[in-house]
Design a protein around this motif. Structure first.
Motif, PDB file in Angstrom:
ATOM      1  N   HIS A   1       0.815  -1.219   0.000  1.00 29.13           N
ATOM      2  CA  HIS A   1       0.000   0.000   0.000  1.00 29.13           C
ATOM      3  C   HIS A   1       0.853   1.276   0.000  1.00 29.13           C
ATOM      4  N   LYS A   2       2.151   1.141   0.210  1.00 25.09           N
ATOM      5  CA  LYS A   2       3.041   2.306   0.193  1.00 25.09           C
ATOM      6  C   LYS A   2       4.000   2.299  -0.997  1.00 25.09           C
ATOM      7  N   LEU A   3       3.913   1.266  -1.824  1.00 26.44           N
ATOM      8  CA  LEU A   3       4.896   1.100  -2.897  1.00 26.44           C
ATOM      9  C   LEU A   3       4.888   2.255  -3.888  1.00 26.44           C
ATOM     10  N   ARG A   4       3.709   2.681  -4.330  1.00 28.10           N
ATOM     11  CA  ARG A   4       3.636   3.737  -5.342  1.00 28.10           C
ATOM     12  C   ARG A   4       4.309   5.024  -4.853  1.00 28.10           C
TER      13      ARG A   4
ATOM     14  N   TYR B   1       4.387   1.394 -14.487  1.00 27.08           N
ATOM     15  CA  TYR B   1       3.703   0.098 -14.385  1.00 27.08           C
ATOM     16  C   TYR B   1       2.720   0.093 -13.211  1.00 27.08           C
ATOM     17  N   TYR B   2       3.176   0.574 -12.053  1.00 26.98           N
ATOM     18  CA  TYR B   2       2.308   0.504 -10.874  1.00 26.98           C
ATOM     19  C   TYR B   2       1.290   1.631 -10.824  1.00 26.98           C
ATOM     20  N   ARG B   3       1.371   2.553 -11.771  1.00 27.23           N
ATOM     21  CA  ARG B   3       0.293   3.518 -11.924  1.00 27.23           C
ATOM     22  C   ARG B   3      -0.944   2.826 -12.500  1.00 27.23           C
ATOM     23  N   GLU B   4      -0.701   1.764 -13.265  1.00 24.57           N
ATOM     24  CA  GLU B   4      -1.783   1.029 -13.926  1.00 24.57           C
ATOM     25  C   GLU B   4      -2.089  -0.311 -13.269  1.00 24.57           C
TER      26      GLU B   4
END
Length: 279
Positions: free
Chosen positions: A163-166, A206-209
């Motif tokens: 949950h904090k990766l982005r 990538y992690y935006r999507e």
């Protein structure tokens, strides 16, 4: 006679990675100090063991004194975290520090560690590395820590929750640049294990999507040493030439000498004298 504090590594995901010595140490211990007793109970059930347990988690570290007193009274304690080697980015380190201060014997029972496992499989340089664990959560402290690491040439290892990766990837890209190589190691040794070597910019995109899933170890390439070396100090001739260029642009000689000399180690007077003598 005082007992022994055993630091017992547990599997980081796959229970088939359980070393025989780990199971034997749990079996021989008088009691277990666990990060989370619920997690350790599942592990003991897998081994067919029943042992008294106490939590040493951060919010219950007042139990640390009771744990040490029991060991001093002659009991052997197996200290373990939820996964991997205990006391690494883990509050158990406080108990180990106090055990040494009190003359209690400390014995490591090693096993897997997520940071070293990720580093080995990351494809990033492994000769020199820095383990950072979890970055600070408060923005001010986080910015300060990242600024401190900006010119680090060794490989950097971070832990992060899904949950904090982005946010963390955004912060890393802003600090180190989107082109910096990074390996994202997810769910190591588990069913959905994934190790991807990419760049920070590509990871952010990538992690935006896509939603992050599982626990992550981020292995980030260090800075290129050539990019962190300070520029060679300018020579006197180079500074005088810069002053002359400023003068040619319409700046008075004294002002040009002052501006060109700033931060060079040469004085304004030194530059001005050279300009006049060669003028």
């Amino acid at each position: 006679m005082s007992g022994t504090l055993y630091l017992v590594a547990t599997p980081i995901g796959n229970l088939d990675d359980m070393p025989p010595r780990v199971a034997a140490t749990f079996g021989a211990a008088d009691f277990i100090a666990a990060e989370d007793t619920r997690v350790t109970l599942r592990l003991l059930n897998h081994l067919g063991l029943k042992k008294p347990m106490v939590s040493y988690y951060e919010h219950a570290l007042h139990h640390g004194e009771a744990i040490l007193q029991r060991i001093e009274a002659g009991e052997n304690c197996a200290l373990c975290s939820d996964a991997g080697m205990p006391c690494i980015s883990d509050p158990g380190e406080q108990i180990v520090r106090e055990a040494h201060e009190r003359g209690i014997r400390v014995v490591p029972v090693p096993g897997a560690s997520a940071c070293v496992t990720a580093l080995a499989a990351s494809g990033q340089p492994t000769a020199h590395f820095v383990f950072e664990g979890f970055l600070p959560v408060p923005k001010k402290e986080r910015r300060a820590r990242l600024a401190f690491l900006q010119n680090e040439t060794r490989t950097l290892i971070f832990y992060e929750a899904p949950h904090k990766l982005r946010t963390t990837l955004d912060d890393l890209a802003a600090t180190f640049g989107g082109g910096r190589s990074v390996s994202l190691c997810r769910e190591l040794t588990k069913l959905h294990e994934e190790i991807v070597k990419t760049t920070l910019a590509e990871a952010v995109a990538y992690y935006r999507e896509n939603d992050p899933r599982g626990e992550y170890v981020l292995v980030l390439a260090g800075a290129d040493p050539a990019d962190t070396e300070p520029d060679a100090a300018p020579t006197l001739e180079e500074v005088v030439a810069a002053a002359r260029a400023l003068q040619a642009g319409g700046m008075p000689p004294a002002a040009a000498a002052k501006q060109a000399a700033a931060g060079t180690g040469f004085s304004k007077g030194e530059i001005y004298k050279k300009m006049v003598s060669e003028g």
